[in-house]
Motif scaffolding. Structure first.
Motif, PDB file in Angstrom:
ATOM      1  N   LYS A  15      60.745  77.666 -24.992  1.00 20.29           N
ATOM      2  CA  LYS A  15      59.696  78.354 -24.530  1.00 20.29           C
ATOM      3  C   LYS A  15      58.875  79.057 -25.709  1.00 20.29           C
ATOM      4  CE  LYS A  15      62.345  80.039 -20.509  1.00 20.29           C
ATOM      5  NZ  LYS A  15      63.133  81.176 -19.700  1.00 20.29           N
ATOM      6  N   ILE A  71      64.573  72.809 -22.614  1.00 20.81           N
ATOM      7  CA  ILE A  71      63.506  73.621 -22.627  1.00 20.81           C
ATOM      8  C   ILE A  71      63.491  74.450 -23.684  1.00 20.81           C
ATOM      9  CG2 ILE A  71      62.009  75.164 -21.422  1.00 20.81           C
ATOM     10  CD1 ILE A  71      62.933  73.673 -18.573  1.00 20.81           C
ATOM     11  N   GLU A 103      56.535  76.119 -21.196  1.00 20.20           N
ATOM     12  CA  GLU A 103      57.938  75.527 -21.583  1.00 20.20           C
ATOM     13  C   GLU A 103      57.585  74.241 -22.030  1.00 20.20           C
ATOM     14  OE1 GLU A 103      60.355  77.790 -18.100  1.00 20.20           O
ATOM     15  OE2 GLU A 103      59.919  75.485 -17.648  1.00 20.20           O
TER      16      GLU A 103
END
Length: 260
Positions: A72, A70, A32
């Motif tokens: 990924k 965030i 992340e």
């Protein structure tokens, strides 16, 4: 006699553990990337020319922006090869209107530690930027600080890249490939944690899966023109009209983001 037997048993146990300890050479690591959105935007504005932004508009956007966001990613590794790529997800909320700031370019990175090859492809202003060069050089200094990341004991290393960019990495020698997220490598194990203060982001592994991924060195499209890092710098300097529309500091900030 009892003492000798105890010592012998301890040594035998240690050797047995060393013989059967599992050091994975292939798998997928999930990461992340947390971007400090408002700090990133403030940095961008501070580097721009006075007329480089509609500051009123940007300040309005900044008021709606989240403090962090965030992204990924996952790292596929096997032997001497690794490929770091984004996990495709729809942007949420106001981030759909802010992504042009350059928090993330959905960059895919390929590294080959055996032959020193490096490739990356980034989405930039509606087209691909394909970089083909040697592995990026990082000057590391290993410290005595440790941290547990994704269940692995990791050791801290401080690094300098691109002459002056300070970074912090946490690596584990339980995964013996000298690689990591983005363009990073050069430590005696896999990098599971990374902090780049200048770019206002950090990256931490959340899970490691042991599997046999197929790693492709093919990036971008056939029509994409490959450039070295130096050629990319020349290309962007011209495209950004440095000195007229943008500043040298803006160019360097963008290049750091694309290189790493």
């Amino acid at each position: 006699m009892k003492l000798i037997f105890t010592v012998f048993a301890f040594v035998l146990l240690h050797l047995t553990y060393a013989q059967y300890a599992y050091f994975p050479e292939a798998g997928i690591i999930h990461y992340e990337k947390t971007v400090h959105v408002k700090n990133f935007m403030k940095r961008q504005m501070s580097l721009s020319k006075d007329d480089g932004f509609d500051r009123t508009y940007v300040e309005q956007l900044m008021g709606k922006a989240p403090d962090t966001y965030i992204f990924k990613n996952k790292l596929l590794f096997q032997g001497d090869e690794s490929r770091y790529e984004p996990v495709k997800e729809e942007l949420t909320g106001v981030m759909r209107n802010l992504i042009w700031f350059g928090f993330d370019y959905s960059t895919v990175y390929y590294q080959n530690q055996h032959n020193g090859a490096f490739k990356s492809v980034a989405e930039y202003v509606g087209s691909n930027i394909l970089t083909v060069d040697s592995l990026l050089q990082v000057k590391w200094k290993i410290t005595d600080e440790y941290r547990t990341i994704a269940g692995y004991n990791c050791r801290r290393a401080n690094g300098v890249v691109l002459d002056s960019v300070f970074v912090v990495a946490f690596y584990t020698d339980d995964i013996p490939l000298s690689s990591g997220p983005g363009a990073f490598h050069g430590l005696p194990g896999m990098i599971l944690g990374l902090v780049v203060p200048e770019q206002h982001y950090n990256i931490y592994a959340t899970k490691v899966d042991f599997t046999q991924p197929q790693i492709s060195a093919d990036l971008g499209k056939k029509k994409d023109k490959p450039m070295t890092r130096e050629e990319l710098k020349v290309f962007l300097r011209d495209r950004m009209r440095v000195g007229d529309w943008s500043t040298e500091q803006q160019l360097n900030f963008l290049l750091t983001n694309l290189y790493l």
